[in-house]
Design an enzyme around this catalytic site. Sequence first.
Site, PDB file in Angstrom:
ATOM      1  NE  ARG A 176      42.394  43.292  46.940  1.00 34.90           N
ATOM      2  CZ  ARG A 176      41.531  42.347  47.250  1.00 34.90           C
ATOM      3  NH1 ARG A 176      41.374  41.353  46.415  1.00 34.90           N
ATOM      4  NH2 ARG A 176      40.862  42.358  48.385  1.00 34.90           N
ATOM      5  CB  SER A 231      35.372  36.943  47.930  1.00 37.36           C
ATOM      6  OG  SER A 231      35.864  35.663  47.750  1.00 37.36           O
ATOM      7  CD  GLU A 237      35.993  36.464  43.057  1.00 37.83           C
ATOM      8  OE1 GLU A 237      36.783  35.778  42.367  1.00 37.83           O
ATOM      9  OE2 GLU A 237      36.313  36.962  44.156  1.00 37.83           O
ATOM     10  NE  ARG A 250      36.114  40.036  33.710  1.00 40.18           N
ATOM     11  CZ  ARG A 250      35.319  38.977  33.563  1.00 40.18           C
ATOM     12  NH1 ARG A 250      35.505  37.906  34.325  1.00 40.18           N
ATOM     13  NH2 ARG A 250      34.343  38.987  32.689  1.00 40.18           N
ATOM     14  CG  HIS A 251      42.016  42.335  37.464  1.00 40.96           C
ATOM     15  ND1 HIS A 251      41.671  41.510  36.425  1.00 40.96           N
ATOM     16  CD2 HIS A 251      42.027  41.557  38.585  1.00 40.96           C
ATOM     17  CE1 HIS A 251      41.478  40.265  36.891  1.00 40.96           C
ATOM     18  NE2 HIS A 251      41.690  40.278  38.196  1.00 40.96           N
ATOM     19  NE  ARG A 263      36.318  42.402  39.232  1.00 42.61           N
ATOM     20  CZ  ARG A 263      37.008  41.268  39.300  1.00 42.61           C
ATOM     21  NH1 ARG A 263      36.444  40.185  39.846  1.00 42.61           N
ATOM     22  NH2 ARG A 263      38.236  41.204  38.843  1.00 42.61           N
ATOM     23  CD  GLU A 291      44.593  42.376  40.882  1.00 38.93           C
ATOM     24  OE1 GLU A 291      45.189  41.522  40.185  1.00 38.93           O
ATOM     25  OE2 GLU A 291      43.677  42.114  41.683  1.00 38.93           O
TER      26      GLU A 291
END
Lengths: 436, 436
Positions: free
Chosen positions: A221, A362, A359, A229-230, A410, A223
């Site tokens: 990703r 998902s 998070e 946290r990414h 995570r 980002e």
Amino acid sequence: MIKTELGTLRRSHYSNELNPSMDGLEVTIMGWVLTIRGHGNISFATIRDKNGDIPIVAKKGDCPDELREKLSILKAHSSIAITGRIKSSEKAPTGFEIIPSELRVFSDVEKIPPFEPLAKTVKNIDTRLEVRPIDLRRKTLQHIFNARSQVLKSIRDYFYQQNFIEINTPKMIATATEGGAALFPIFYYNKEAFLAQSPQLYKEQLIMSFEKVFEIAPIFRAEPSRTNRHLAEAISVDLEEAFVDYNDVMNRIEDIIKIAIVTVSDYAKNNSDVEFIIPSKPEHIPRYSYDELIEKMQKAGAKTEWGDDLYPSNLKKIGVEGFYFIKDWPLGPKPFYVKDSKTNPKISESFDLMFGDLELSSGSTRIEKRHELEERMKNKGMKTDAFEYHLGAFDYGVPPHAGCGIGLERLIMALTGTENIRDVTFYPRDVDRLTP
Amino acid sequence: MIKTELGTLRRSHYSNELNPSMDGLEVTIMGWVLTIRGHGNISFATIRDKNGDIPIVAKKGDCPDELREKLSILKAHSSIAITGRIKSSEKAPTGFEIIPSELRVFSDVEKIPPFEPLAKTVKNIDTRLEVRPIDLRRKTLQHIFNARSQVLKSIRDYFYQQNFIEINTPKMIATATEGGAALFPIFYYNKEAFLAQSPQLYKEQLIMSFEKVFEIAPIFRAEPSRTNRHLAEAISVDLEEAFVDYNDVMNRIEDIIKIAIVTVSDYAKNNSDVEFIIPSKPEHIPRYSYDELIEKMQKAGAKTEWGDDLYPSNLKKIGVEGFYFIKDWPLGPKPFYVKDSKTNPKISESFDLMFGDLELSSGSTRIEKRHELEERMKNKGMKTDAFEYHLGAFDYGVPPHAGCGIGLERLIMALTGTENIRDVTFYPRDVDRLTP
């Protein structure tokens, strides 16, 4: 001459296989130099291998002079082998030391590393990442990555016990899964392609034939975020299952979280110097609906409306903590493949697994009928043509299904109490970092 | 009305959990329609789930008319659930059939697929790949991928038993590992980057701290070849180990091959319709030196000289077959990190694992000393500056080490007797194919 090649010499014992009762036994140990102290006619060294530390005492008269002299000038991190005899010793913390008779120095160190191998914390993470291979020699990180490996093992064991099949889906793909943002473009021979942000569409297709599938693999990703946290490249634990809905998937996640906590706890029990902050194993992970949380937030005085995201500051206000699910999110912002609730078309059969405000996962029930998928895509302004390679599968009996992706890094942060995602990633990738 | 949603209905049994002794029991089964035959007042259907087939008999009077009528017009591949009673029956090959009382049709099929679900072979592989999700419903492929999943499990179990740690190395990298050919370029934010052709340099760095590491992950090679044994994206089983040489790695591979053969054989024993061609388990995998094979080839009349590659046609001439190693290759063409033999500087401590003329693995002892690495890179015309992120590690005591990568798809080809690598890959990627 001190030898510098391995040749046919092999390690006879790891550090944890040695003990005082082996007094007098000749052993060959290998590892790297943790510390060296020389006092003229005697040198003390600690050699570390992947399982622990070994004390070496080289005293004039007890071992060759050349060996003692070479040993005393070695720098930390040098890679060596020592053959010698075990001598039980009440003074040594391990109860024994090794009196060396042969030394090989495979890699001599000239440079002084930017931090001590025994340092528990080093302020600047970039300093550490620049010399990541030696940073990873620090015990703190050793424990995190050993525990991570054990967690991966126990998650896979769970999938196999539950008769899931391991899949591998392509990472080079023709179109974006979720509609286009944050993609890394590739030159694919003479075509444009992208790196997969998730195995979503492929795992959905594969439940047609295999019903219960999992994949643990990198996702990509682009980002733009610079947060703790990414990552631009992360490991996703993906599962997808036919003939179930999102409630069943939440049950699976509950199983996985419990297993992972037990695994990390066992690891900590077996390694006395582990300093993880391990969450206690929940009896049951609470499942709050989005509606319920919005209402609570409003009652707690938060300025928030139905349809808003659930901000960390508001989650704190209502005191949710530990592991919990937020389910039944508004349908609007959800990807095209997420199923709407049959009782309320404004909400979706979806959930997030949270740990505090982090998070971790998902998931959702997915749409299995082609016409519903197409309608959702059109509403989102997506070109259905570009997805024909996926939609085509829905001409041939896709069963009802549901699934989720769990961010491995995570999860490990949550299980060990690690604050920066880079500390649970061997070689982190982000907007500023492409090396080492 | 025939329902079309899963709702709270769940499968009570898989096909393999049903038997005639359950006569009279109400069950709910789920799967897809393999065959339908209707004869006016009676319809016979076979429903397939991931574990096998279930016979359904819907007879006028025994079940609702609407159900029987809907069932009789369903097309193959439709995804359905049936609730009904088990009736033992001597006529049915399974010894029982199910008399349905409720039918749900989750996904109705309108299209006729380009081949029969029962087809053992379909001539054109591209036809199949275009509808891969239903192609994978064919038993032949089901067995291959189920066995593949089991092989992955047993290889990982081996690594864990041997105290290897699972690593994940970055797939987006700044420079080419082997010097530049066959790379896929990426736009990494505002920089140029590449997809990793192998985890080589990272796994070498990681043995400094973890000593024994493995990774099973995708590798990316912009292969221009259109053959039955090359992919642009493949799964590589990588291992790397400190304080050993290439002989130890060949021992590991021997262990892995034996374990994998046992796994596939067990799978075939437990599934009577498997048609794999499984190689017999070798007592010991022979290790031929390159020199030895060249000499044999010359004696067999092949026009080949020391330094030439060992061509399949020449390997056939000397009758090597099954699993075997070719070791001690000429150093010249080997990558910069491959160690030279200490007894003959023209050859390298390297090997290939072969199965017939198919190369399954490549491995070697690696160089652990920075100055030797730099010298090799310079001789190859490589820019050492671009590799400083890697060479820097060698300032801090890299131990002697060795390792290999095993091509998972090729291994599965060898273990199952599959001729096209695309048939052991869920979604193959090659110069012509980027979808589905």
